[in-house]
Motif scaffolding. Sequence first.
Motif, PDB file in Angstrom:
ATOM      1  N   ALA B  21       0.827  -1.212   0.000  1.00 20.63           N
ATOM      2  CA  ALA B  21       0.000   0.000   0.000  1.00 20.63           C
ATOM      3  C   ALA B  21       0.860   1.260   0.000  1.00 20.63           C
ATOM      4  O   ALA B  21       0.493   2.265  -0.604  1.00 20.63           O
ATOM      5  N   GLY B  44      -3.076   6.011  -0.617  1.00 15.17           N
ATOM      6  CA  GLY B  44      -2.441   5.615   0.634  1.00 15.17           C
ATOM      7  C   GLY B  44      -2.365   6.723   1.676  1.00 15.17           C
ATOM      8  O   GLY B  44      -1.659   6.577   2.672  1.00 15.17           O
ATOM      9  N   SER B  47      -3.746   5.328   4.875  1.00 13.29           N
ATOM     10  CA  SER B  47      -2.821   4.300   5.358  1.00 13.29           C
ATOM     11  C   SER B  47      -1.604   4.938   6.013  1.00 13.29           C
ATOM     12  O   SER B  47      -1.123   4.468   7.047  1.00 13.29           O
TER      13      SER B  47
END
Lengths: 267, 256
Positions: B21, B44, B47
Motif C-alpha cells: 500500500a 495511501g 494508510s
Amino acid sequence: MWFSCGLTVLIMLFVIGYVIIRGFSQIDLDFFLTPPRGGLSGEGGISSTIIATVYLVITTLVFATPLGVSAGIFLVEYADNIKSRFVQKLVVFARFGVETLAGVPSIIFGLFGYALFVTSLHFGFSILSAALAGTCLVIPVIIRTTEEALKAVPNSYREASLAMGAGKWETIWKVVLPSAITGISTGIVLSAGRIVSETAIFYVTLGGSYRTPTSIMSSGRTMALHVYYLAMETRAFDKALATAAVLVLLIVLLNLVINAVSSWLSA
Amino acid sequence: MTKEGVMKTIDYSLYYGDFKALNGITVDIPINRITAIIGPSGCGKSSLIRSFNRMNDLISNSRTEGTILVDGEDIYSQDVVRLRKKVGMVFQRPNPFPKSIFANVAYGPRIHGIRDKSKLAVIVENSIRDAALWDEVKDDLGKSAFSLSGGQQQRLCIARALAVEPEVILMDEPASALDPVATLKIEELMEKLKIKYTIVIVTHNMQQAARVSDFTAFLLTDSERAGNLIEFGPTTEMFTNPVDTRTEDYISGRFG
C-alpha cells in the motif's frame, strides 16, 4: 393471505382468551398465597410453584449470563484475530454448535441433564440440576443475541477508544458493552421467558415436588410444570387453566419488560 | 528550512497481505506546523496517517518495513498505549461515544488513570475550551454527545483527543462529513492548535490543504498501485511552483 393472517390472530386470541377467562374464575388472592396440597384432588394455590419458578430463573441466569455473554464477546471481538489454525477450526465448530443447539428440542437437554447432573454428578432432582440443564438450553440464545448486539456497535467507537491508548479489554468494557447493553439484556430476558415456559426439560431434572424449595439442592415444580401435573394427574383441570392464565400473563409481562428495557436503554 | 521533526518516516513501506500500500516513504513532519497529506483516492493517504499511531496494527494481515520515529524513538519499540497517548487521532466522521459530553472528554484521562473528580473537571473544561466548543456546551456537559450537531460533535472529538495531552494530532479528513460553516470552524481551530501541537491532516480537498497547511506531502500510486511520496515541501511553494510535473498536473487539474 388476509384469511390466514386473520385466522392466526383469531386462533391466538381464542387460546389466550379461553385460558384467561376460564382460568381467572378460579383466581383469588389465596390462589397466589397458598401452596398446592392434596394429591388427586389438586387443591390449593400456586405459591410454592411461583417461588420455584423465580428461584430457577435466577439460578439459571446466574450460570448462563456470564458464560453466554463472554462467549459472544469472544466470538465477535477476539476470535477473528487469533491466527492459530486450531483455534480458527474451533471457532467455526463453536459457531456451528451454537446454531445447532438453538434448534434442539428442550427434552434432549433434559435427558442430557438427567444423565449428567441428576445421575452421574449426584445432584439429584434439584434446582441446581435444572438450572444447569436450563443453562444449556438458553446459552445459544444469549450467545446469539450478544453477538448481534456487539456487531451492531459501530467500529468507529472501537477505533476512537483504541486511538486514545485504551487497551482492547478496556475498550470492550467501557465503550462496546455499554453500547450493546440493550441487545444483550433483551437476550437475557428472552432466556428468562424460555425458562418460565419450558416444561419437558424440567420434568426430568427438577422433579415435581410442590413443596417450597429451600435450597439449591431442593426439588421443585415450576408453574409450567404445575400446569402439566394438574392437567394430567389430578381432577383439577380448572386449576390448571388458572395457573396457565397466570403463566400467560407473566410471559406477556416479560415481553413488555423487553420493550421497556430496550426503549429505556436506547433513549 | 524545516525544524527538527517530532515525527519522521524512513523508507517506510506498508503491506496488507501481499498488497503493497505504501512504498518507501521518507518524510519529516515539522513540529508545531500543519502538514497536509494530499493525493487522489486510493493513494495511501489514510494508510500513511494511520501508520503514525499504529492503527494499521488492527488490520490483521498488515505488515511494515522501514522505520517511523516519534520523538526519536521507533514506534514499534515503544509501548502502543504510550504512543497513542502522544499521537492522538480525529477521524473522518465524528465518532463521539454514546455517553455524555463530559464523559466523552473525560474518557481518555480516565483510562490513563486520572480518577480525581476536580482534576477531571479542569481537564475537560480546558480541552473543550481548546476545541472552541466551551461556550456552546458549558451548560450541557451532562447531555448526550449525540444531541450536538455534526460540526460540534467533531470539535468534541478534537476535545476528546486533546484531553490526553498529545504532542501530535492526526486528522483523517476531519471535515469531509461537515458543511462549509462547520468546516471553516475546524480550520480556524487547527490554526490555533498548531501553537501547542503538531498536526497532520489528510484531505482530498485541495483548497483546504492550501488554506490550512504549512507543509504538504503529495502521494501518488505507482504502476503497482503502491503509494509513493512524490513531493514534500512548504505548501505555498508546492502550490505555486511544484518541482515534479506530476504534482503540477494534479494540482492544476484540480484547480481547472
